[in-house]
Design a protein around this motif. Structure first.
Motif, short mmCIF file in Angstrom:
data_model
loop_
_atom_site.label_atom_id
_atom_site.label_comp_id
_atom_site.label_asym_id
_atom_site.label_seq_id
_atom_site.Cartn_x
_atom_site.Cartn_y
_atom_site.Cartn_z
N TRP A 158 30.77 46.81 40.19
CA TRP A 158 30.37 46.43 38.84
C TRP A 158 30.99 47.41 37.84
O TRP A 158 31.23 48.57 38.16
CB TRP A 158 28.85 46.50 38.69
N SER A 159 31.21 46.91 36.63
CA SER A 159 31.68 47.80 35.57
C SER A 159 31.25 47.26 34.22
O SER A 159 31.00 46.06 34.06
CB SER A 159 33.21 47.95 35.61
N ALA A 160 31.14 48.17 33.27
CA ALA A 160 30.91 47.81 31.88
C ALA A 160 31.75 48.76 31.04
O ALA A 160 31.77 49.97 31.29
CB ALA A 160 29.43 47.94 31.51
N ARG A 167 32.60 55.38 27.21
CA ARG A 167 33.20 54.05 27.08
C ARG A 167 33.05 53.19 28.33
O ARG A 167 33.30 51.98 28.26
CB ARG A 167 34.70 54.19 26.77
N LEU A 168 32.69 53.77 29.44
CA LEU A 168 32.77 53.05 30.71
C LEU A 168 31.70 53.51 31.68
O LEU A 168 31.40 54.70 31.76
CB LEU A 168 34.16 53.29 31.33
N ILE A 169 31.13 52.54 32.40
CA ILE A 169 30.32 52.86 33.57
C ILE A 169 30.84 52.00 34.72
O ILE A 169 31.19 50.83 34.53
CB ILE A 169 28.81 52.61 33.33
N ARG A 170 30.89 52.60 35.90
CA ARG A 170 31.43 51.91 37.07
C ARG A 170 30.56 52.27 38.26
O ARG A 170 30.26 53.44 38.48
CB ARG A 170 32.87 52.37 37.30
N PHE A 171 30.13 51.26 39.02
CA PHE A 171 29.26 51.55 40.16
C PHE A 171 29.40 50.46 41.22
O PHE A 171 29.98 49.39 40.97
CB PHE A 171 27.80 51.67 39.72
N LEU A 230 31.28 43.27 30.57
CA LEU A 230 30.51 43.56 31.78
C LEU A 230 30.88 42.56 32.87
O LEU A 230 31.09 41.38 32.59
CB LEU A 230 29.01 43.47 31.51
N GLY A 231 30.94 43.05 34.11
CA GLY A 231 31.26 42.10 35.16
C GLY A 231 31.17 42.69 36.55
O GLY A 231 31.06 43.90 36.74
N ARG A 232 31.24 41.80 37.50
CA ARG A 232 31.21 42.13 38.92
C ARG A 232 32.51 41.63 39.52
O ARG A 232 32.89 40.48 39.32
CB ARG A 232 30.02 41.46 39.59
N GLY A 233 33.20 42.50 40.25
CA GLY A 233 34.44 42.07 40.89
C GLY A 233 35.60 42.07 39.92
O GLY A 233 36.00 43.11 39.41
N GLY A 234 36.13 40.89 39.60
CA GLY A 234 37.33 40.77 38.78
C GLY A 234 37.05 40.85 37.30
O GLY A 234 36.63 41.88 36.77
N GLY A 235 37.29 39.74 36.60
CA GLY A 235 37.17 39.72 35.15
C GLY A 235 35.74 39.81 34.68
O GLY A 235 34.79 39.74 35.47
N PRO A 236 35.54 39.95 33.36
CA PRO A 236 34.18 40.09 32.83
C PRO A 236 33.38 38.80 32.95
O PRO A 236 33.90 37.71 32.78
CB PRO A 236 34.42 40.45 31.36
#
Length: 290
Positions: A177-179, A166-170, A188-194
């Protein structure tokens, strides 16, 4: 000779749109039932596991109610008689605060202040969430994104610290970044919100490669985006700005996207109609050897 007791009940709204209609109603109870029975009979019609409610009888917090544990009293149980019948039961919504933890804190004397208790529970909830994500990574073999996508990100220097179904974080270049999957969409996004919300996941990973690749190019001293042809793009419709001042666009259909900011749109334009290999070739074009 005497009929049932009529008691007013109500509850907080739980989300936007939930307050479109009143939740107030009247219930009939037999004289002599116990307080715990009254709370159960008056309980909210919403049956979501993990949601907590504090029942107030004539303004006094008397119980924590949840579908998981039923009515957990904060006061000694008593019979509801005609002489001592309450007029109103209201259920305050305490979001996803663990009902057992909430009952314990209120029993210990904590004030029934939702915001304060929510802030107190937040680090506990985060720790539990992290444990669950690690369990999924360890026990479930499926992954949100393909090995090809993850290898590409790592080749650009990404350090992946979590990847499950369900999740990738790097992290890359100091940016986080996370998705994550939310129903059928991937956020998907960088930092705060998507920065983007996309369906299907197969295109979400292509968008991510383009967006991360743009940062990679900047870190290498190149223009954010390479020269590329835009391939038969679906039309993007403008949405209301959010946060204020941030432009947003969307398209719906077999490919559904919501994009926030110009950089998200540029990544969409580069990724659309291309494979991960083709995206990587464009991103790396014109870069000097590392």
């Amino acid at each position: 000779m005497f009929g049932p007791l009529e008691i007013e009940t109500d509850r907080d709204s739980v989300a936007m749109g939930d307050d479109a209609v009143s939740h107030a109603r009247q219930i009939s109870v037999r004289p002599g039932i116990h307080l715990a029975e009254l709370v159960e009979q008056a309980s909210p019609e919403i049956r979501e596991h993990g949601w907590s409610w504090v029942a107030r009888v004539d303004g006094e917090a008397v119980a924590v109610w949840s579908i998981d544990h039923g009515a957990r009293l904060l006061r000694p149980d008593r019979r509801i008689t005609r002489r001592r019948a309450p007029k109103r039961v209201h259920f305050d919504y305490y979001v996803q605060i663990d009902p057992e933890w909430l009952h314990q804190r209120l029993s210990e004397g904590a004030a029934p202040n939702r915001l304060a208790l929510e802030a107190e529970f937040a680090p506990i909830a985060q720790e539990r969430w992290e444990i669950e994500q690690r369990r999924r990574e360890r026990e479930i073999h499926e992954r949100l994104f393909s090995a090809e996508c993850v290898d590409l990100l790592r080749g650009w220097g990404a350090v992946v610290n979590l990847h499950n179904d369900r999740l990738i974080r790097f992290e890359l270049g100091g940016a986080r970044w996370s998705a994550s999957r939310a129903d059928t969409m991937v956020l998907l996004g960088r930092g705060g919100g998507p920065n983007a919300s996309i369906r299907p996941a197969s295109f979400a990973e292509c968008w991510l490669a383009a967006a991360v690749g743009a940062d990679y190019r900047v870190a290498r001293g190149a223009a954010r985006m390479p020269e590329f042809d835009r391939l038969s793009l679906p039309e993007l419709e403008p949405m209301a700005s959010w946060p204020p001042g941030t432009k947003r666009w969307a398209t719906i259909g077999a490919l559904t996207v919501q994009l926030s900011g110009e950089d998200a749109v540029s990544a969409f334009e580069l990724a659309h109609g291309r494979s991960l290999t083709e995206i990587a070739d464009l991103i790396e074009s014109g870069l000097s050897p590392a």
